[in-house]
Write a protein that holds these residues in place. Sequence first.
Motif, PDB file in Angstrom:
ATOM      1  N   ALA A  90      38.595  36.030  40.555  1.00 50.46           N
ATOM      2  CA  ALA A  90      39.199  36.814  40.072  1.00 50.46           C
ATOM      3  C   ALA A  90      39.879  37.483  38.483  1.00 50.46           C
ATOM      4  N   GLY A  91      39.201  37.184  37.764  1.00 49.92           N
ATOM      5  CA  GLY A  91      39.266  37.188  36.691  1.00 49.92           C
ATOM      6  C   GLY A  91      40.077  37.008  35.490  1.00 49.92           C
ATOM      7  N   SER A 150      41.345  48.193  38.563  1.00 51.42           N
ATOM      8  CA  SER A 150      40.073  47.621  37.156  1.00 51.42           C
ATOM      9  C   SER A 150      40.731  46.850  36.488  1.00 51.42           C
ATOM     10  N   MET A 151      39.800  46.610  35.551  1.00 51.28           N
ATOM     11  CA  MET A 151      40.503  45.363  35.028  1.00 51.28           C
ATOM     12  C   MET A 151      41.609  45.903  33.703  1.00 51.28           C
ATOM     13  N   ASP A 152      41.590  47.304  33.331  1.00 49.72           N
ATOM     14  CA  ASP A 152      42.291  47.849  32.331  1.00 49.72           C
ATOM     15  C   ASP A 152      43.779  48.132  33.312  1.00 49.72           C
ATOM     16  N   LEU A 198      49.616  41.827  33.976  1.00 47.94           N
ATOM     17  CA  LEU A 198      50.134  41.058  33.558  1.00 47.94           C
ATOM     18  C   LEU A 198      51.109  41.115  32.415  1.00 47.94           C
ATOM     19  N   LEU A 199      50.909  41.700  31.763  1.00 51.83           N
ATOM     20  CA  LEU A 199      51.698  41.967  30.422  1.00 51.83           C
ATOM     21  C   LEU A 199      53.181  42.431  30.817  1.00 51.83           C
ATOM     22  N   LEU A 222      40.611  38.323  31.825  1.00 50.33           N
ATOM     23  CA  LEU A 222      42.602  39.281  31.388  1.00 50.33           C
ATOM     24  C   LEU A 222      43.230  38.280  30.356  1.00 50.33           C
ATOM     25  N   GLY A 223      42.314  37.016  30.135  1.00 49.33           N
ATOM     26  CA  GLY A 223      42.842  35.837  28.997  1.00 49.33           C
ATOM     27  C   GLY A 223      42.599  36.272  28.186  1.00 49.33           C
ATOM     28  N   ILE A 224      41.680  37.066  28.096  1.00 45.18           N
ATOM     29  CA  ILE A 224      41.040  36.764  26.432  1.00 45.18           C
ATOM     30  C   ILE A 224      41.785  38.627  26.262  1.00 45.18           C
TER      31      ILE A 224
END
Length: 305
Positions: free
Chosen positions: A143-144, A286-288, A294-295, A148-150
């Motif tokens: 899921a990432g 995308s991850m970005d 998330l933020l 994402l946590g890092i």
Amino acid sequence: MGEITNFRGEATPSETRSLGEEEVRALIVRVGERVRKARERKGIPRRVLSEISGVSPRYLAQLEAGEGNISIGLLQRVAIALDHRIEWLMTEDDPWNSEVLQVAELYRSANTETRQRVTRLLRPESAQEMRAHRICLIGLRGAGKSTLGIRAGERLNIPFVELNREIEEQSGMPVNEVMALYGQEGYRKLEAQAVSRVIQTHDTMILAVAGGIVAAPDTYTTLLNRFHTIWVKASPSEHMDRVRAQGDTRPMAGNPEAMKELKSILTSRETLYEKALVSLDTSGKSMDQSLEELLRLIQDHKFLG
């Protein structure tokens, strides 16, 4: 001969010593009765208690008759064998009629979830206070969560911890070796210990956990109570693609039913994952993009105050 007193009319040392001996005698009798009653309530013969505790049947017979001046060490063995605390055998209050002692024993034998509920009732503490500034990312592999946590930890300048790394440090071996050596039960025990250790050492952090932790009720309840939980999810195909992109071919190797099994796991765990406070769907992003979302979730829900 009349009572011996000093010139102030107080009892002499010899009389005080005599009273002390009576109290000791009463204590020995009381302990013996408690041991006998506890053994009978447990439904075990004296020889079985002897085998469990390592205290000889003769010694136990003397103890139950109020004739044995047993040492604290041996009494502790007997108490453990009877599933009682040693103070239950010595207190002047009747442990089977004392409400306080009964509650204490029930609490001691309860599971983690029940203990937490009792503690919250007796010592009210808001959910926000219990969770502090700890954030936990849950969800299936791929899921990432880790990436994402890092990145979120770097942006927010707070620690990121991956629970499996904690388990590896604790055990001194990779997780797959832990599973091979200790099995699922051993892994779950180390997992629960790692969660407790993280809670004790971090008030502010982001934690990523393995997808199957939701199947461990006590540990998952701890996460839900002590962390702001976020379910990071994706579509089954993206889960599979991301795992393979990481170089892990195990999900598909020699298993044509892998996708079907993955969908089944997602379906079976969905209700558990939905217990998280919020969710983040990373499908088609995308991850970005997922990081920015998330933020925003963390900020909007004031997980960091």
